[in-house]
Design a protein around this motif. Structure first.
Motif, PDB file in Angstrom:
ATOM      1  N   GLN A  63       0.823  -1.217   0.000  1.00 54.77           N
ATOM      2  CA  GLN A  63       0.000   0.000   0.000  1.00 54.77           C
ATOM      3  C   GLN A  63       0.858   1.268   0.000  1.00 54.77           C
ATOM      4  O   GLN A  63       0.566   2.246   0.698  1.00 54.77           O
ATOM      5  N   LEU A  64       1.905   1.261  -0.796  1.00 59.77           N
ATOM      6  CA  LEU A  64       2.853   2.374  -0.811  1.00 59.77           C
ATOM      7  C   LEU A  64       2.184   3.700  -1.149  1.00 59.77           C
ATOM      8  O   LEU A  64       2.517   4.747  -0.577  1.00 59.77           O
ATOM      9  N   GLU A  65       1.230   3.663  -2.079  1.00 56.45           N
ATOM     10  CA  GLU A  65       0.583   4.906  -2.500  1.00 56.45           C
ATOM     11  C   GLU A  65      -0.185   5.569  -1.356  1.00 56.45           C
ATOM     12  O   GLU A  65      -0.291   6.800  -1.296  1.00 56.45           O
ATOM     13  N   LYS A  66      -0.688   4.772  -0.415  1.00 57.40           N
ATOM     14  CA  LYS A  66      -1.436   5.340   0.711  1.00 57.40           C
ATOM     15  C   LYS A  66      -0.503   6.065   1.678  1.00 57.40           C
ATOM     16  O   LYS A  66      -0.843   7.126   2.205  1.00 57.40           O
ATOM     17  N   TYR A  67       0.671   5.482   1.909  1.00 58.38           N
ATOM     18  CA  TYR A  67       1.647   6.156   2.772  1.00 58.38           C
ATOM     19  C   TYR A  67       2.127   7.446   2.117  1.00 58.38           C
ATOM     20  O   TYR A  67       2.303   8.467   2.784  1.00 58.38           O
ATOM     21  N   GLY A  68       2.343   7.386   0.805  1.00 56.89           N
ATOM     22  CA  GLY A  68       2.764   8.582   0.086  1.00 56.89           C
ATOM     23  C   GLY A  68       1.712   9.675   0.130  1.00 56.89           C
ATOM     24  O   GLY A  68       2.031  10.862   0.280  1.00 56.89           O
ATOM     25  N   GLU A  69       0.452   9.273   0.029  1.00 58.38           N
ATOM     26  CA  GLU A  69      -0.641  10.254   0.019  1.00 58.38           C
ATOM     27  C   GLU A  69      -0.752  10.994   1.346  1.00 58.38           C
ATOM     28  O   GLU A  69      -0.847  12.228   1.376  1.00 58.38           O
ATOM     29  N   ILE A  70      -0.716  10.250   2.460  1.00 58.31           N
ATOM     30  CA  ILE A  70      -0.869  10.932   3.753  1.00 58.31           C
ATOM     31  C   ILE A  70       0.384  11.740   4.102  1.00 58.31           C
ATOM     32  O   ILE A  70       0.295  12.777   4.758  1.00 58.31           O
ATOM     33  N   TYR A  71       1.544  11.273   3.651  1.00 56.93           N
ATOM     34  CA  TYR A  71       2.770  12.032   3.905  1.00 56.93           C
ATOM     35  C   TYR A  71       2.722  13.365   3.161  1.00 56.93           C
ATOM     36  O   TYR A  71       3.094  14.407   3.710  1.00 56.93           O
ATOM     37  N   LYS A  72       2.247  13.329   1.928  1.00 59.61           N
ATOM     38  CA  LYS A  72       2.119  14.559   1.141  1.00 59.61           C
ATOM     39  C   LYS A  72       1.122  15.509   1.793  1.00 59.61           C
ATOM     40  O   LYS A  72       1.362  16.723   1.879  1.00 59.61           O
ATOM     41  N   ILE A 159       8.567   7.365   9.261  1.00 60.07           N
ATOM     42  CA  ILE A 159       7.778   7.041   8.071  1.00 60.07           C
ATOM     43  C   ILE A 159       8.681   6.860   6.856  1.00 60.07           C
ATOM     44  O   ILE A 159       8.456   5.988   6.014  1.00 60.07           O
ATOM     45  N   GLN A 160       9.743   7.656   6.764  1.00 65.50           N
ATOM     46  CA  GLN A 160      10.657   7.510   5.631  1.00 65.50           C
ATOM     47  C   GLN A 160      11.474   6.222   5.744  1.00 65.50           C
ATOM     48  O   GLN A 160      11.705   5.533   4.741  1.00 65.50           O
ATOM     49  N   THR A 161      11.905   5.897   6.948  1.00 67.26           N
ATOM     50  CA  THR A 161      12.632   4.643   7.153  1.00 67.26           C
ATOM     51  C   THR A 161      11.730   3.445   6.875  1.00 67.26           C
ATOM     52  O   THR A 161      12.144   2.458   6.262  1.00 67.26           O
ATOM     53  N   PHE A 162      10.483   3.548   7.314  1.00 66.86           N
ATOM     54  CA  PHE A 162       9.524   2.465   7.106  1.00 66.86           C
ATOM     55  C   PHE A 162       9.298   2.197   5.622  1.00 66.86           C
ATOM     56  O   PHE A 162       9.372   1.050   5.167  1.00 66.86           O
ATOM     57  N   MET A 214       9.354  13.133  -0.668  1.00 67.47           N
ATOM     58  CA  MET A 214       9.482  11.781  -0.121  1.00 67.47           C
ATOM     59  C   MET A 214      10.351  10.902  -1.018  1.00 67.47           C
ATOM     60  O   MET A 214      11.175  10.124  -0.535  1.00 67.47           O
ATOM     61  N   THR A 215      10.183  11.031  -2.324  1.00 67.22           N
ATOM     62  CA  THR A 215      10.891  10.139  -3.246  1.00 67.22           C
ATOM     63  C   THR A 215      12.361  10.497  -3.423  1.00 67.22           C
ATOM     64  O   THR A 215      13.179   9.628  -3.703  1.00 67.22           O
ATOM     65  N   LYS A 216      12.709  11.778  -3.258  1.00 72.51           N
ATOM     66  CA  LYS A 216      14.088  12.186  -3.542  1.00 72.51           C
ATOM     67  C   LYS A 216      15.092  11.518  -2.607  1.00 72.51           C
ATOM     68  O   LYS A 216      16.240  11.296  -2.984  1.00 72.51           O
TER      69      LYS A 216
END
Length: 232
Positions: A63-72, A159-162, A214-216
């Motif tokens: 569910q990577l996209e969900k973590y990315g969405e809430i982080y953004k 969250i980034q380490t996870f 997050m991606t950089k």
């Protein structure tokens, strides 16, 4: 390939290039036969498509996209605050647990985090940090606690380490750094397929997360750890 065929409909003489032979009219008909073999390009393309599907299937488990969405949302100036971020983060972890384990047995969140950590081979330190984040979430919800700057920075790091660890661990079994093409004519350097994998992986992860902050710090260390080349 082309096949010599008799022109039946004489009205087609004006439409189709033709020629006469023994008082008959013929034309060359193009026949698209299926290749009885796979050439090097076919094999290269098929190999890549198979690998791309394996990468997509592996990443779909986390569910990577969900973590990315809430982080953004958390990092955006007009987004959610730390309280809402933690609520949603733990909720996503809980849903991830439900997708992977028996949900008929009632368990507390720390136990669920422990089982998730074991399944996805997360480090002990990260598991403990996730449990601490869950405790912080409970303090915010039940005790009216106000999060401080140091705790905010710690959540950010967790969250980034996870995402980095779990992404690496689901991709590691694919052995993407050991992919080779059995090309008897040596038309393709095996580094070429490695670079194609690196480009696809970086593009796919970026499109899922859709947040450069997050991606950089995620993609380059990830592909290097996987032993993959990214074309500069």
């Amino acid at each position: 390939m082309f096949k010599k065929s008799k022109l039946i409909n004489q009205e087609d003489k004006k439409k189709i290039p033709n020629f006469g032979e023994l008082n008959e009219t013929y034309y060359y008909q193009m026949i698209d036969y299926e290749k009885p073999y796979m050439d090097s390009l076919d094999y290269f393309t098929e190999k890549l498509e198979k690998l791309y599907n394996e990468i997509i299937n592996a990443i779909s488990k986390i569910q990577l996209e969900k973590y990315g969405e809430i982080y953004k949302q958390w990092k955006s100036s007009d987004g959610i605050d730390s309280f809402k971020f933690l609520i949603r983060l733990i909720s996503i972890l809980d849903n991830q647990y439900k997708e992977n384990f028996d949900i008929d047995i009632k368990k507390e969140m720390p136990e669920k985090i422990n089982e998730l950590a074991n399944k996805f081979e997360l480090s002990y330190s990260l598991k403990e940090e996730l449990i601490e984040v869950n405790s912080l979430r409970n303090k915010l919800v039940h005790d009216g606690y106000e999060i401080n700057k140091e705790e905010t920075q710690k959540i950010d790091k967790v969250i980034q380490t996870f995402t980095s660890e779990i992404l690496f661990n689901v991709l590691k079994p694919l052995n993407l750094d050991k992919v080779q093409i059995n090309d008897e004519f040596n038309l393709y350097d095996n580094n070429q397929i490695n670079k194609e994998i690196g480009f696809f992986l970086s593009s796919y992860v970026s499109n899922l997360i859709r947040f450069n902050d997050m991606t950089k710090g995620l993609i380059n260390p990830l592909v290097e750890k996987l032993g993959i080349i990214i074309e500069k």
